[in-house]
Design an enzyme around this catalytic site. Structure first.
Site, PDB file in Angstrom:
ATOM      1  N   PHE A  55       1.765  -1.678   8.962  1.00  0.00           N
ATOM      2  CA  PHE A  55       2.048  -1.817  10.386  1.00  0.00           C
ATOM      3  C   PHE A  55       1.763  -3.256  10.794  1.00  0.00           C
ATOM      4  O   PHE A  55       0.904  -3.910  10.220  1.00  0.00           O
ATOM      5  CB  PHE A  55       1.193  -0.860  11.229  1.00  0.00           C
ATOM      6  CG  PHE A  55       1.577   0.583  11.079  1.00  0.00           C
ATOM      7  CD1 PHE A  55       2.613   1.123  11.829  1.00  0.00           C
ATOM      8  CD2 PHE A  55       0.920   1.389  10.172  1.00  0.00           C
ATOM      9  CE1 PHE A  55       2.974   2.451  11.678  1.00  0.00           C
ATOM     10  CE2 PHE A  55       1.276   2.721  10.019  1.00  0.00           C
ATOM     11  CZ  PHE A  55       2.304   3.255  10.777  1.00  0.00           C
ATOM     12  N   GLU A  97      -4.674  -6.322   3.002  1.00  0.00           N
ATOM     13  CA  GLU A  97      -3.533  -7.151   3.397  1.00  0.00           C
ATOM     14  C   GLU A  97      -3.707  -8.612   2.980  1.00  0.00           C
ATOM     15  O   GLU A  97      -2.718  -9.300   2.685  1.00  0.00           O
ATOM     16  CB  GLU A  97      -3.314  -7.050   4.904  1.00  0.00           C
ATOM     17  CG  GLU A  97      -2.736  -5.725   5.368  1.00  0.00           C
ATOM     18  CD  GLU A  97      -3.752  -4.592   5.420  1.00  0.00           C
ATOM     19  OE1 GLU A  97      -3.349  -3.414   5.513  1.00  0.00           O
ATOM     20  OE2 GLU A  97      -4.968  -4.893   5.360  1.00  0.00           O
ATOM     21  N   GLU A 135       0.832  -1.204   0.000  1.00  0.00           N
ATOM     22  CA  GLU A 135       0.000   0.000   0.000  1.00  0.00           C
ATOM     23  C   GLU A 135       0.868   1.257   0.000  1.00  0.00           C
ATOM     24  O   GLU A 135       1.695   1.440   0.900  1.00  0.00           O
ATOM     25  CB  GLU A 135      -0.909  -0.006   1.232  1.00  0.00           C
ATOM     26  CG  GLU A 135      -1.858  -1.188   1.267  1.00  0.00           C
ATOM     27  CD  GLU A 135      -2.367  -1.515   2.661  1.00  0.00           C
ATOM     28  OE1 GLU A 135      -3.039  -2.570   2.799  1.00  0.00           O
ATOM     29  OE2 GLU A 135      -2.100  -0.734   3.590  1.00  0.00           O
ATOM     30  N   HIS A 139      -0.356   0.074  15.765  1.00  0.00           N
ATOM     31  CA  HIS A 139       0.867   0.535  15.121  1.00  0.00           C
ATOM     32  C   HIS A 139       2.121   0.214  15.922  1.00  0.00           C
ATOM     33  O   HIS A 139       3.220   0.610  15.531  1.00  0.00           O
ATOM     34  CB  HIS A 139       0.794   2.047  14.897  1.00  0.00           C
ATOM     35  CG  HIS A 139      -0.359   2.479  14.049  1.00  0.00           C
ATOM     36  ND1 HIS A 139      -1.659   2.453  14.506  1.00  0.00           N
ATOM     37  CD2 HIS A 139      -0.419   2.943  12.777  1.00  0.00           C
ATOM     38  CE1 HIS A 139      -2.467   2.893  13.553  1.00  0.00           C
ATOM     39  NE2 HIS A 139      -1.740   3.191  12.497  1.00  0.00           N
ATOM     40  N   LEU A 151      -5.982  -1.272  -0.395  1.00  0.00           N
ATOM     41  CA  LEU A 151      -5.871  -1.396   1.057  1.00  0.00           C
ATOM     42  C   LEU A 151      -6.434  -2.765   1.438  1.00  0.00           C
ATOM     43  O   LEU A 151      -7.563  -2.899   1.896  1.00  0.00           O
ATOM     44  CB  LEU A 151      -6.671  -0.276   1.725  1.00  0.00           C
ATOM     45  CG  LEU A 151      -6.548  -0.161   3.244  1.00  0.00           C
ATOM     46  CD1 LEU A 151      -5.145   0.255   3.645  1.00  0.00           C
ATOM     47  CD2 LEU A 151      -7.564   0.849   3.757  1.00  0.00           C
TER      48      LEU A 151
END
Length: 330
Positions: free
Chosen positions: A86, A63, A32, A132, A61
């Site tokens: 992250f 994963e 991304e 994060h 977007l």
């Protein structure tokens, strides 16, 4: 000839990606915002301009998609290096990692392999929401067929990433986010990979072995320096490759010192420190002069923003654990 400038860890990662893509046309990068924008931490800056959109691919977007496409690419001869923005977002890709990437070689009896690298920022310290700053490396280290690598300096980030990309099997490459720009070193762009599955002894010592990895090594080395002033001579080992673990180096060090403290910022329960402690108890018990202690994060969700620093192991807690081990007060 001018002296080479020091660079940060994120710049060393960028340098390794440029070198790998230059040397091997099968290496592709995806994730991304990694193309036009150069990634959330700027680790992929310049790749799109140099190698083009066919080798540097911005993805949706998603994963799950990023991980699944990487498995397919790897099975067909490419060497994908995928970025997850992250670590807290990596879990959507676990199905592909656990059920496919890790098993492809075994499932096909060696006819296929999965030479993919999944990169993601790792650990706390950047003052962001909890997704994060997670340290869940134990999830991946538990899965047979996955290799887990965590660099702790710019030089090791460069050499280990090159080794991960060249490896014929899947590698989870966890990059300590709070080291991205806080540490600088001279990193020659010589294309030389460092050995995977090998611990690095950063400091020789006789009294106590301190074992750590990633960002926690900063506090571990600082603690070793303070303890030296108290007459405690610490050996400091950077695990670097958490799976498969270089057990020989760890056992040899503990057989020399007789004492050990393991430091990591992940939660203690079922964590890597527990695995290392069990290993040392099983294979070096008669060399141990005290139980192995762990200095870790806590069994809770990592706190928000600046409060996260209270979650992380600090120099004081490492020093106190070392003193306790030396005195047998455990």
């Amino acid at each position: 000839m001018s002296e080479q400038a020091s660079i940060s860890m994120v710049e060393a990662i960028n340098l390794a990606l440029h070198r790998a893509m230059q040397d091997d046309p099968d290496v592709v990068v995806l994730g991304e915002d990694i193309g036009t924008n150069g990634g959330v931490f700027r680790a992929t800056v310049g790749l799109h301009e140099r190698f083009g959109f066919r080798r540097v691919m911005d993805t949706p977007l998603a994963e799950t998609l990023i991980t699944g496409i990487s498995v397919g690419m790897a099975a067909q001869g490419l060497k994908p290096v995928a970025e997850i923005q992250f670590m807290g977002f990596i879990y959507a890709g676990m199905e592909h990692l656990v059920s496919h990437a890790s098993r492809l070689r075994s499932r096909t009896r060696g006819r296929l392999s999965c030479p993919m690298v999944l990169r993601t920022p790792h650990g706390a310290g950047i003052h962001a929401p909890e997704h994060h700053g997670e340290s869940t490396e134990a999830l991946f280290a538990h899965v047979p067929g996955l290799r887990v690598v965590i660099p702790s300096s710019p030089r090791r980030a460069y050499g280990l990433l090159l080794a991960a990309i060249a490896n014929p099997d899947p590698v989870i490459f966890l990059e300590p986010a709070r080291l991205y720009r806080s540490v600088q070193q001279v990193v020659p762009d010589d294309g030389q990979a460092l050995a995977l599955d090998t611990c690095f002894t950063l400091r020789e010592g006789q009294d106590l072995t301190l074992i750590s990895w990633g960002a926690a090594l900063k506090e571990t080395l600082e603690a070793a320096a303070l303890l030296a002033g108290e007459g405690i001579d610490c050996e400091v080992i950077d695990v670097a490759t958490l799976k498969p673990l270089d057990t020989e180096t760890l056992i040899a060090s503990v057989c020399k010192t007789g004492r050990c403290v393991v430091v990591h910022e992940a939660a203690p329960s079922y964590g890597p420190g527990a695995e290392i402690a069990a290993l040392l108890q099983e294979q070096a018990m008669y060399a141990l002069q005290a139980p192995v202690l762990r200095v870790t994060g806590f069994d809770c969700v990592i706190p928000y923003a600046r409060q996260e620093m209270a979650y992380l192991p600090d120099v004081g807690s490492i020093c106190q654990a070392a003193r306790n081990v030396m005195q047998g007060d455990v």
